[in-house]
Design a protein around this motif. Structure first.
Motif, short mmCIF file in Angstrom:
data_model
loop_
_atom_site.label_atom_id
_atom_site.label_comp_id
_atom_site.label_asym_id
_atom_site.label_seq_id
_atom_site.Cartn_x
_atom_site.Cartn_y
_atom_site.Cartn_z
N SER A 109 43.98 43.19 7.25
CA SER A 109 44.87 42.76 8.31
C SER A 109 44.32 43.16 9.67
O SER A 109 43.68 44.22 9.81
N GLU A 118 48.49 41.35 3.85
CA GLU A 118 48.30 39.92 3.98
C GLU A 118 47.47 39.39 2.82
O GLU A 118 46.68 40.13 2.21
N TYR A 171 52.02 36.74 4.84
CA TYR A 171 52.47 38.11 5.12
C TYR A 171 53.44 38.47 4.01
O TYR A 171 54.55 37.94 3.94
#
Length: 460
Positions: A38, A46, A111
């Motif tokens: 991320s 993520e 996410y």
């Protein structure tokens, strides 16, 4: 012969299941290896959406063309709470029909529900939702709030948002705008389950990007029809709106109204269906038991812990790292074998481990603790035993046996990869919920549950 296809886009793997007359005819699963670094560091969790859909394609290739050709309806489930963004301008281009592959363009990472970017201070700064469910980090609308405040330019590249399951439904059905089930909408936050609508008035006052919110429909509604032949699945096959993986996992194994399901995989849940006339208009953030929309006008009472097999995996990784300092190399399989084969559940152990190293949604600041350490109880096996006990105790504190009995629950069905593989966890479930009937070894399966629900919805 007509069959029903269930697809589960899980946190670590993808699975497909084909069902006829309530029985699984075929299934296939593949790991996604989708986790990515991320831009905000360790607080961001993520995943690469392309890797998830690549694993899905591998699953379908693992099923016989003859069986796929019999699919009458498709139901997709997967990891709840998470959010991704995309541009509707490119939706029609994502599936390359000549190559039979997904080619992701102009889409954000996923996410996930594990995302930690929304701190307690940030969540406190947000408006209170008109919803019976509290907002927490990892929830789709909390993440969208964070992106709108800290990365507003990034958002301008996209005009659609949804879970990764909603994204897949849009691709398969050629939808311009995503349609999200009430199950997934409730998991995002700022959703009124009584009115079955988003809290748009509240959100607009805080300059939230409301244009990204999906349309909402009840589970069982057809989102659209397959716009192309997908392997041997015929163009025109109906696709239902995507539903929650927790709901599907429970649906796959529960058969009687007095049963609850104890599932421990990456995370850990204890859940049972319940009829509720209405739900409160405001959340109780401190309550460890929450109610999520289920099937057939029921709600699912859920104690959902963020701590399960992920904690045990962290422990194994820690052992590997420590051994590395001394030049020793042991595989994860070797470490697991030593921990599980050499540990006696009857060992007297005074160590207490609060195993909440990932916090909890109802108590995000409650991190792990170890107490009772003495000179004679720091043996590796005793520590591992205490860790396993702590994981089950955490869920027992969230949903005690007395609570279950008050709700008319007389039996617990134990399932999940950790319960199947770990006899220490099995023993702790039996010990801590001993006043109820315990049946371990059951197999909950979100893909199977999605296929079952698809078949049931077709026949109702």
């Amino acid at each position: 012969m007509l069959t029903y296809l269930g697809i589960d886009l899980g946190t670590t793997s993808v699975k497909a299941s084909i069902v006829k007359d309530g029985k699984q005819l075929a299934s296939c699963s593949h790991s996604t290896n989708a986790s990515t670094n991320s831009s905000i560091g360790s607080a961001g969790f993520e995943q690469d959406v392309g890797m998830i859909l690549k694993a899905l394609q591998a699953c379908l290739r693992g099923l016989s063309p003859e069986t796929l050709a019999t699919v009458k309806k498709i139901c997709i489930t997967g990891q709840m709470h998470g959010v991704m963004l995309w541009s509707s301008k490119h939706t029609q281009e994502i599936y390359n029909r000549e190559k039979n592959e997904f080619e992701i363009s102009c889409a954000s990472p996923l996410y996930t529900w594990q995302d930690k970017r929304c701190t307690e201070d940030f969540l406190t700064s947000l408006p209170k939702p008109r919803s019976h469910l509290p907002l927490a980090t990892g929830h789709g609308n909390a993440t969208l709030f964070w992106l709108s405040r800290f990365q507003p330019e990034f958002l301008t590249s996209f005009n659609r948002a949804g879970t990764v399951m909603d994204f897949l439904v849009c691709i398969l059905c050629g939808l311009d705008f995503p349609i999200m089930s009430t199950q997934l909408a409730a998991s995002w936050g700022y959703f009124d389950s009584n009115g079955k609508c988003w809290n748009k008035e509240i959100l607009r006052q805080e300059s939230f990007p409301c244009h990204l919110l999906p349309q909402v429909a009840e589970p069982g509604k057809i989102a659209g029809d397959l716009q192309f032949d997908w392997f041997m699945i015929k163009r025109g096959t109906p696709v239902l709106v995507a539903v929650g993986d927790t709901q599907c996992a429970v649906y796959s194994i529960l058969r009687n109204p007095n049963e609850a399901v104890f599932n421990m995989g990456t995370s850990c849940q204890l859940a049972f269906p319940e009829f509720l006339e209405t739900v409160p208009e405001s959340p109780d953030p401190s309550s460890p038991v929450q109610y999520f929309p289920y099937f057939n006008n029921q709600y699912l009472a859920v104690a959902a812990s963020l701590n399960g097999g992920n904690v045990l995996s962290q422990f194994v990784s820690m052992i590997q790292n420590w051994m590395g300092y001394f030049g020793c190399v042991k595989s994860k399989d070797d470490v697991w074998r030593t921990l599980l084969e050499s540990t006696s559940t009857s060992v007297s152990n005074s160590i207490t481990i609060n195993a909440t190293i990932f916090g909890e949604r109802h108590a995000p600041s409650k991190l792990g603790e170890v107490s009772g350490i003495a000179s004679n109880n720091m043996d590796l096996h005793q520590v591992f035993l205490a860790l396993c006990r702590g994981l089950v105790e955490n869920l027992t504190n969230m949903m005690p046996p007395t609570f279950l009995k008050q709700k008319g629950i007389g039996k617990i069905l134990g399932t999940g990869s950790v319960i199947h593989k770990n006899p220490i966890i099995q023993n702790e479930v039996i010990t801590q919920y001993g006043c109820l009937d315990i049946e371990l070894g059951g197999h909950s399966d979100s893909a199977f549950g999605a296929a079952l629900f698809s078949e049931a919805a077709d026949k109702s």
